[in-house]
Motif scaffolding. Structure first.
Motif, PDB file in Angstrom:
ATOM      1  N   ASN A 167      54.343  65.290   7.038  1.00  0.00           N
ATOM      2  CA  ASN A 167      53.377  64.182   6.945  1.00  0.00           C
ATOM      3  C   ASN A 167      52.795  63.920   5.564  1.00  0.00           C
ATOM      4  O   ASN A 167      51.611  63.682   5.425  1.00  0.00           O
ATOM      5  CB  ASN A 167      52.210  64.418   7.915  1.00  0.00           C
ATOM      6  N   VAL A 168      53.613  63.994   4.546  1.00  0.00           N
ATOM      7  CA  VAL A 168      53.144  63.549   3.226  1.00  0.00           C
ATOM      8  C   VAL A 168      53.359  62.038   3.178  1.00  0.00           C
ATOM      9  O   VAL A 168      54.427  61.551   3.525  1.00  0.00           O
ATOM     10  CB  VAL A 168      53.930  64.233   2.097  1.00  0.00           C
ATOM     11  N   SER A 169      52.327  61.313   2.781  1.00  0.00           N
ATOM     12  CA  SER A 169      52.429  59.847   2.836  1.00  0.00           C
ATOM     13  C   SER A 169      52.169  59.214   1.476  1.00  0.00           C
ATOM     14  O   SER A 169      51.700  59.855   0.547  1.00  0.00           O
ATOM     15  CB  SER A 169      51.416  59.290   3.831  1.00  0.00           C
ATOM     16  N   LEU A 170      52.481  57.931   1.399  1.00  0.00           N
ATOM     17  CA  LEU A 170      52.222  57.155   0.186  1.00  0.00           C
ATOM     18  C   LEU A 170      50.719  57.141  -0.115  1.00  0.00           C
ATOM     19  O   LEU A 170      50.309  57.173  -1.274  1.00  0.00           O
ATOM     20  CB  LEU A 170      52.738  55.725   0.380  1.00  0.00           C
ATOM     21  N   ALA A 171      49.910  57.112   0.949  1.00  0.00           N
ATOM     22  CA  ALA A 171      48.457  57.119   0.749  1.00  0.00           C
ATOM     23  C   ALA A 171      48.028  58.404   0.043  1.00  0.00           C
ATOM     24  O   ALA A 171      47.183  58.393  -0.851  1.00  0.00           O
ATOM     25  CB  ALA A 171      47.752  56.994   2.096  1.00  0.00           C
ATOM     26  N   GLU A 172      48.681  59.528   0.410  1.00  0.00           N
ATOM     27  CA  GLU A 172      48.366  60.816  -0.205  1.00  0.00           C
ATOM     28  C   GLU A 172      48.818  60.829  -1.669  1.00  0.00           C
ATOM     29  O   GLU A 172      48.123  61.351  -2.543  1.00  0.00           O
ATOM     30  CB  GLU A 172      49.069  61.918   0.597  1.00  0.00           C
ATOM     31  N   LEU A 173      49.981  60.232  -1.925  1.00  0.00           N
ATOM     32  CA  LEU A 173      50.459  60.111  -3.312  1.00  0.00           C
ATOM     33  C   LEU A 173      49.452  59.329  -4.147  1.00  0.00           C
ATOM     34  O   LEU A 173      49.065  59.733  -5.238  1.00  0.00           O
ATOM     35  CB  LEU A 173      51.830  59.415  -3.324  1.00  0.00           C
ATOM     36  N   LYS A 174      48.995  58.205  -3.596  1.00  0.00           N
ATOM     37  CA  LYS A 174      48.028  57.373  -4.330  1.00  0.00           C
ATOM     38  C   LYS A 174      46.755  58.158  -4.630  1.00  0.00           C
ATOM     39  O   LYS A 174      46.218  58.097  -5.732  1.00  0.00           O
ATOM     40  CB  LYS A 174      47.679  56.116  -3.525  1.00  0.00           C
ATOM     41  N   VAL A 222      60.022  60.546  -1.641  1.00  0.00           N
ATOM     42  CA  VAL A 222      61.377  61.086  -1.827  1.00  0.00           C
ATOM     43  C   VAL A 222      62.368  60.397  -0.883  1.00  0.00           C
ATOM     44  O   VAL A 222      62.126  60.288   0.321  1.00  0.00           O
ATOM     45  CB  VAL A 222      61.398  62.612  -1.585  1.00  0.00           C
ATOM     46  N   ASP A 223      63.461  59.908  -1.450  1.00  0.00           N
ATOM     47  CA  ASP A 223      64.461  59.183  -0.661  1.00  0.00           C
ATOM     48  C   ASP A 223      65.181  60.138   0.292  1.00  0.00           C
ATOM     49  O   ASP A 223      65.523  61.263  -0.094  1.00  0.00           O
ATOM     50  CB  ASP A 223      65.468  58.530  -1.611  1.00  0.00           C
ATOM     51  N   PRO A 224      65.415  59.699   1.535  1.00  0.00           N
ATOM     52  CA  PRO A 224      66.116  60.571   2.496  1.00  0.00           C
ATOM     53  C   PRO A 224      67.459  61.076   1.977  1.00  0.00           C
ATOM     54  O   PRO A 224      67.886  62.173   2.345  1.00  0.00           O
ATOM     55  CB  PRO A 224      66.328  59.659   3.711  1.00  0.00           C
ATOM     56  N   ASN A 239      63.786  64.241   9.121  1.00  0.00           N
ATOM     57  CA  ASN A 239      62.903  63.911  10.244  1.00  0.00           C
ATOM     58  C   ASN A 239      61.737  64.879  10.356  1.00  0.00           C
ATOM     59  O   ASN A 239      60.754  64.618  11.032  1.00  0.00           O
ATOM     60  CB  ASN A 239      63.686  63.910  11.555  1.00  0.00           C
ATOM     61  N   GLU A 240      61.883  66.030   9.698  1.00  0.00           N
ATOM     62  CA  GLU A 240      60.845  67.058   9.757  1.00  0.00           C
ATOM     63  C   GLU A 240      59.811  66.875   8.660  1.00  0.00           C
ATOM     64  O   GLU A 240      58.627  67.057   8.868  1.00  0.00           O
ATOM     65  CB  GLU A 240      61.504  68.443   9.564  1.00  0.00           C
ATOM     66  N   VAL A 241      60.310  66.576   7.441  1.00  0.00           N
ATOM     67  CA  VAL A 241      59.411  66.546   6.290  1.00  0.00           C
ATOM     68  C   VAL A 241      59.498  65.205   5.564  1.00  0.00           C
ATOM     69  O   VAL A 241      60.446  64.447   5.736  1.00  0.00           O
ATOM     70  CB  VAL A 241      59.758  67.659   5.268  1.00  0.00           C
ATOM     71  N   SER A 242      58.456  64.937   4.809  1.00  0.00           N
ATOM     72  CA  SER A 242      58.495  63.817   3.877  1.00  0.00           C
ATOM     73  C   SER A 242      57.879  64.325   2.585  1.00  0.00           C
ATOM     74  O   SER A 242      57.324  65.419   2.539  1.00  0.00           O
ATOM     75  CB  SER A 242      57.723  62.625   4.434  1.00  0.00           C
ATOM     76  N   GLY A 243      58.004  63.540   1.534  1.00  0.00           N
ATOM     77  CA  GLY A 243      57.487  64.053   0.277  1.00  0.00           C
ATOM     78  C   GLY A 243      57.287  62.952  -0.726  1.00  0.00           C
ATOM     79  O   GLY A 243      57.803  61.851  -0.571  1.00  0.00           O
TER      80      GLY A 243
END
Ligand SMILES: [Zn+2]
Lengths: 339, 808
Positions: free
Chosen positions: A219-226, A288-290, A301-305
């Motif tokens: 659940n790393v999101s663009l909002a967290e990046l910002k 991060v691109d899949p 499907n498990e992680v995002s970044g």
């Protein structure tokens, strides 16, 4: 009794002012401060005063003692200085001997500051090779062969018979290496030297330094990046730093953004530094691109970044208001000693 | 890429939208507008005027009084130009207008027109020369306009410059925006505007195209679609003003009415087109194929002969090659003044094939640039119809009925499944399904609901960059606006030991800065000669910028000497410099990448004054012992407890030279840099330079330290001087003394060396100061005497040394 205290204070003060030699000082000490001196005699008299007056008088006497002792010490020291001048004839106004004052390179100082900010919020540090294979510099980062995205960076190729090697064009290859070797979550920054085959000018040099960042977790999101970049900007620039996230394109992130900070020279009104836009570009970033996750065998499907990358020279130029990138590599001491 | 507002306005209604809003919205949609220029604004306050009468100025011979009609109003203007005459149409600047170029100012700075009296007569404006308007060099007189120009017309309209041109920098994924149509699509979404409905008007006439032309696509893998139309009875000539103006406004040179039409349509729709002179196509047949083995050369339109190779795609006729597909046409089928039958090619090529060809030929064109990035395969027919419409209008040509369209398949919209929760998870938003649909449909991506939270999106063929759900998520984020996404910052502080990096390099930098060194950073590229001089197997670049940066550095020395040279040139003569940097070489064993070994080195350079002259001391210059001090400072910092310096004099670049050995391994060089090396970089003073192998030193570094209890008993210090042969190295004597002292040894240093009066020829006196101690007790006179006796004996045996003096 009080009058006697005052009288002694006046006498002693004028005696101190007229001290001329160390003999005078010793005489003063004997007369006022010794065990049989005037001050001691007054303390002796304290025995005979009425009980109710004792505390107040005792206090005054103690104050007088510390006053006289302090004054005596400093007068004695001044005496020493004067004596030395007259004895050895040393002019104390001569400045100290010149010695070298060393300094770290401004790029090191800037990189240190970036490292400090990110390590404070839980980022580790990783590094990797400068001579990189095509796979880590491009392919695993979703730059397919014969893709125009490869034109975004002018690349130096290494002569080699056994494979395709380049001088890394970004530190993003380290992302891949870190993920290949470590299971998620990972949170690292990756500083290092990178190369671009561009003509050398005030605005570009054949090499520069980058700090890349990577955070992969659930659940790393663009909002967290910002939010993270906003924190960085406030720490690195100032509390008032305003950011703008502009959609952009990098093969290894999707979505991607370019980050601008409001121009601190003109305050956003537009000036030469910000090319009259009111904004200064400070970094690229994105999710991060899949395809990158596929390359490093992470389950998309498990992680995002998120990942971000900034040029240390660029930030140092902005931070110090330097107008020529070549100054960093000329090592003119008149330049280096300013930081 | 240049985008014209006037052109956009033919596609989309932009009424009421300001230039600056177009620029900022496009930028925030990822279509970066680098700059824009409003040409109309430049001529604000300038109109076409008709000169009604010209009279003499009463107070000046060279000046004239003119009455000028500026459209329903007559102005009285004083003019000094010799060529002004009644009946002319002229450019008039009215009071308040800014004249772009002041021809009386040496820098030509613009100036604003005010109501002014010229020699006592008021002038209500100014008739301008071409030079003053920034339209040319002519300043001999006023600019005279076409008689047909109507007075009162804004000058920008008359000049056709009533336009704003946006300079756009596109990322490689947005091939769809390489046209006015693509940018217009973004604006439709950004400003909730509508496309202006317009039908292409074409009339077909004569025999069908299929009766005149045959097309065969042999290399369908490289050319998935090839469409063509034929126009007969074309009169090739200059383009009309609107067409010429349009292509020139976006930076394309006007050639003729046919070529301009093809370029116009490419800039409007994004489809590269090519026009052939059909009568120069042998057999009136087009074959799309790879070249044969014999076909190795082809001359492109620009007159250059190019080497072609078998994997490229060629457009050929029955006899020869006529174009490099997707890149550039050939001289042998070019449109000329005699051309009457024009065959228009509108084709779709394989992007990577075109990219390889363009790279191999070193030829990038507007066409290849677009094809590399991907052109909508469903655009070929629309582009053909549009270009036919224009050519018919501007050249009187007759369009042959029918289109030849050879396609490998049907090109259908991609269907991509999108989960609403995935969108929100990745963006960190809480968008409702309806909101996501609205956003995607605004950029022409229709969505069907598979369920309340799953959408099936139909991605049109002009968005070749969208293939996966994340690509759609980016579109949602981009169009919804990154600015609308609320920042979140909830860093969980779980520090990760896997990525804890040693900070020893940072500490080393601090140490040396504290010791008065300036840190430098130098180029890691150097010439092949320099790299090879220091290390035979070095790394060479295949495409260097220049000869002097063709290899990866093998030593930090040249960069440092260059720095010394730069500073000497500026009159800075005293310096302490250090650099920590990588050097690179090729070795036999496999490394992380290839067989390239990258290792860290630390360099230190001393040059000039070690201790400047002061009121009570003499100046001293740096020497080799200052350099050894600094090296030992680094070694001691790394907590190494023993090392050796071996002196030798065989190296090519050092004069007084030393090799550093730690644990028997050579780990560095130090010395006074030799004349040749200095001269190469115009350094004319001594430089002491050391370069140590930092990677290996760090590996030897003692990391953990155990506390040793402090000595309980005082140390004794003694001075000993010996007379020895001149050649006997001090270090050997010191080692022997150290061994002789055994457990008592604490420290030793040299405090005097003397030869001359009182010392026999060929001998020197050398004096040591030693510190001795014991863990068990205070040393007594007997202990000291015992040591001196032993020392004297051993040194006599080993070096024939004679004890000269002792003091304890
Ligand atoms: Zn600014």
């Amino acid at each position: 009794m009080l009058e006697e205290i005052q009288k002694l204070k006046d006498e002693a003060t004028s005696a101190l002012a007229s001290l001329k030699s160390s003999d005078d000082a010793e005489n003063f000490r004997l007369q006022y401060l010794s065990r049989k001196g005037a001050l001691a005699q007054l303390f002796e008299k304290l025995k005979d005063v009425p009980k109710e007056k004792k505390p107040a008088l005792g206090k005054s006497l103690n104050e007088l003692r510390s006053f006289l002792e302090n004054e005596f010490e400093s007068s004695k020291n001044n005496l020493g200085g004067k004596a030395a001048t007259s004895d050895g004839n040393i002019d104390l106004s001569i400045p100290g001997r010149k010695r070298y004052t060393g300094r770290k390179h401004p790029l090191t100082q800037t990189a240190d500051e970036i490292k400090r900010i990110f390590t404070n919020i839980g980022f580790g540090i990783a590094d990797g090779p400068e001579i990189e294979d095509d796979y880590h510099n491009f392919e695993a980062l979703n730059f397919p062969p014969d893709h125009p995205a490869r034109d975004m960076q002018d690349t130096f190729f290494v002569k080699s018979e056994e494979g395709k090697y380049v001088l890394r064009t970004h530190t993003s290859g380290v992302q891949v290496r870190v993920m290949e070797k470590n299971k998620p979550p990972v949170r690292v920054i990756m500083p290092g030297r990178v190369y671009r085959n561009e003509a050398i000018s005030a605005r570009s040099y054949c090499l520069f330094h980058q700090v890349e960042g990577l955070y992969v977790d659930k659940n790393v999101s663009l909002a967290e990046l910002k939010g993270t970049i906003a924190y960085f900007a406030k720490e690195f620039f100032n509390e008032e730093a305003k950011l703008r996230f502009r959609p952009s394109y990098f093969p290894f992130t999707e979505p991607s953004a370019e980050v601008d900070v409001n121009c601190f020279v003109c305050g956003g009104k537009g000036c030469k530094i910000c090319k009259y836009s009111g904004w200064l570009e400070i970094m690229g970033c994105g999710m991060v691109d899949p395809n990158v996750f596929k390359a490093v065998k992470y389950d998309e499907n498990e992680v995002s970044g998120y990942a971000f990358g900034m040029g240390i020279e660029r930030l140092a130029l902005l931070r110090y208001g330097i107008d020529d990138i070549r100054l960093f590599f000329e090592n003119d001491l008149r330049f280096l000693n300013q930081f | 890429m240049k985008i014209s507002r006037k052109w956009l306005q033919q596609l989309v209604d932009l009424s009421g939208v300001k230039d600056e809003d177009i620029a900022s919205r496009l930028t925030m949609l990822g279509i970066e507008v680098e700059s824009y220029e409003n040409f109309a604004a430049r001529y604000d306050g300038f109109v076409v005027g008709a000169v009604l009468e010209v009279a003499k100025h009463p107070n000046a011979d060279k000046l004239k009084l003119c009455k000028v009609d500026i459209g329903g109003e007559t102005k009285s203007i004083v003019c000094g130009a010799p060529n002004v005459a009644a009946g002319q149409k002229v450019p008039v600047g009215l009071v308040g207008a800014k004249v772009p170029h002041n021809q009386h100012d040496p820098e030509g700075k613009p100036f604003q027109l005010t109501r002014a009296k010229i020699r006592g007569i008021e002038s209500e404006g100014m008739i301008c020369s071409a030079n003053e308007l920034g339209l040319g060099d002519d300043k001999s007189g006023i600019m005279v306009l076409d008689d047909a120009a109507a007075q009162g017309t804004p000058l920008s309209d008359y000049l056709g410059l009533n336009d704003t041109v946006f300079e756009i920098s596109l990322t490689p994924n947005r091939a769809d925006c390489l046209s006015h149509l693509g940018v217009a699509r973004e604006l439709v979404s950004a400003f909730s505007k509508k496309f202006i409905p317009r039908r292409i008007k074409i009339t077909e006439d004569g025999a069908s195209i299929t009766e005149s032309v045959k097309i065969e696509v042999a290399a369908q893998d490289l050319c998935p679609r090839y469409s063509a139309r034929l126009i007969r009875k074309v009169k090739v000539g200059p383009s009309p003003k609107w067409l010429k103006g349009a292509v020139e406004s976006v930076g394309i040179r006007s050639i003729n009415n046919v070529v301009d039409a093809t370029n116009y349509v490419m800039m409007e729709l994004g489809q590269p087109l090519h026009a052939f002179d059909l009568n120069r196509i042998a057999g009136h047949k087009i074959i799309v194929r790879r070249p044969t083995e014999d076909e190795t050369k082809f001359t492109t339109l620009d007159g250059k002969e190019r080497n072609i190779s078998p994997e490229m795609v060629m457009i050929c006729d029955k006899e020869k090659i006529v174009a490099v597909g997707g890149v550039m046409g050939g001289m042998n089928s070019e449109i000329s003044e005699d051309t009457t039958e024009v065959l228009i090619e509108s084709a779709n090529f394989n992007p990577s094939s075109i990219r390889r060809t363009s790279k191999a030929l070193g030829l990038s064109t507007e066409a290849s640039y677009r094809i590399e990035r991907g052109v909508d395969p469903n655009l070929t027919i629309r582009a053909l119809d549009r270009v036919s419409e224009i050519i018919a209008e501007t050249s009187g040509g007759k369009l042959a009925p029918g289109i030849i369209d050879v396609a490998a398949m049907k090109f259908l919209p991609k269907r991509v499944e999108l989960h609403v929760d995935h969108v929100n998870r990745l963006l960190g938003t809480r968008l409702a399904t309806g909101e996501i649909i609205r956003v995607l449909e605004s950029i022409e991506i229709p969505c069907d609901k598979k369920s309340e939270t799953v959408l099936i999106c139909s991605v049109p063929t002009f968005r070749g960059d969208i293939e996966r759900d994340v690509d759609l998520i980016e579109e949602v984020g981009r169009v919804y606006g990154y600015e609308q996404i609320t920042d979140s910052f909830q860093t969980k502080l779980n520090f990760d030991t896997r990525f804890r990096k040693s900070t020893v390099l940072d500490e080393l930098r601090d140490l040396l800065a504290g010791a008065g060194f300036n840190e430098i950073m130098t180029n890691s590229l150097q010439s092949v000669d320099v790299a090879g001089f220091h290390e035979p197997s070095f790394v060479v670049l295949a495409n260097p910028i220049s000869e002097d940066m063709a290899a990866m550095r093998t030593t930090l020395l040249p960069g440092t000497l260059q720095t010394v040279g730069v500073n000497l040139a500026h009159g800075l003569k005293d310096m302490k410099l250090f650099e920590i940097g990588q050097v690179y070489r090729v070795i036999d064993e496999q490394q992380v990448v290839g067989r390239f070994l990258e290792s860290a080195k630390i360099s230190m350079a001393l040059s000039g004054t070690a201790d400047p002259m002061s009121f009570d001391r003499k100046e001293s210059k740096f020497d080799i012992f200052d350099l050894k001090t600094e090296i030992e400072r680094v070694l001691a910092f790394l907590k190494l407890d023993s090392w050796d310096f071996i002196s030798y004099d065989t190296t090519k670049e050092y004069k007084q030279s030393l090799k550093l050995f730690v644990n028997g391994t050579e780990l560095g060089l130090a010395g006074k840099v030799g004349k040749t090396a200095l001269q190469k970089l115009s350094v004319d003073q001594d430089v002491y330079f050391a370069e140590l192998d930092l990677t290996s030193l760090l590996a030897l570094q003692k990391s953990t330290n155990r506390f040793r209890s402090l000595p309980k008993f005082p140390f004794a210090s003694i001075d000993l001087s010996f007379i020895v042969n001149n050649q006997t190295p001090a270090a050997d004597l010191m080692n022997t003394l150290r061994v002789a002292a055994g457990d008592m040894f604490r420290d030793i240093s040299v405090f005097d060396i003397y030869s001359g009066e009182g010392i026999p020829d060929g001998k020197k006196s050398i004096a040591f100061s030693m510190v001795l101690g014991s863990e068990e007790r205070t040393l007594n006179e007997g202990d000291i005497a015992g040591f001196i006796e032993k020392a004297e004996k051993t040194l006599k045996e080993k070096f024939s040394a004679e004890l000269r003096k002792q003091k304890s």
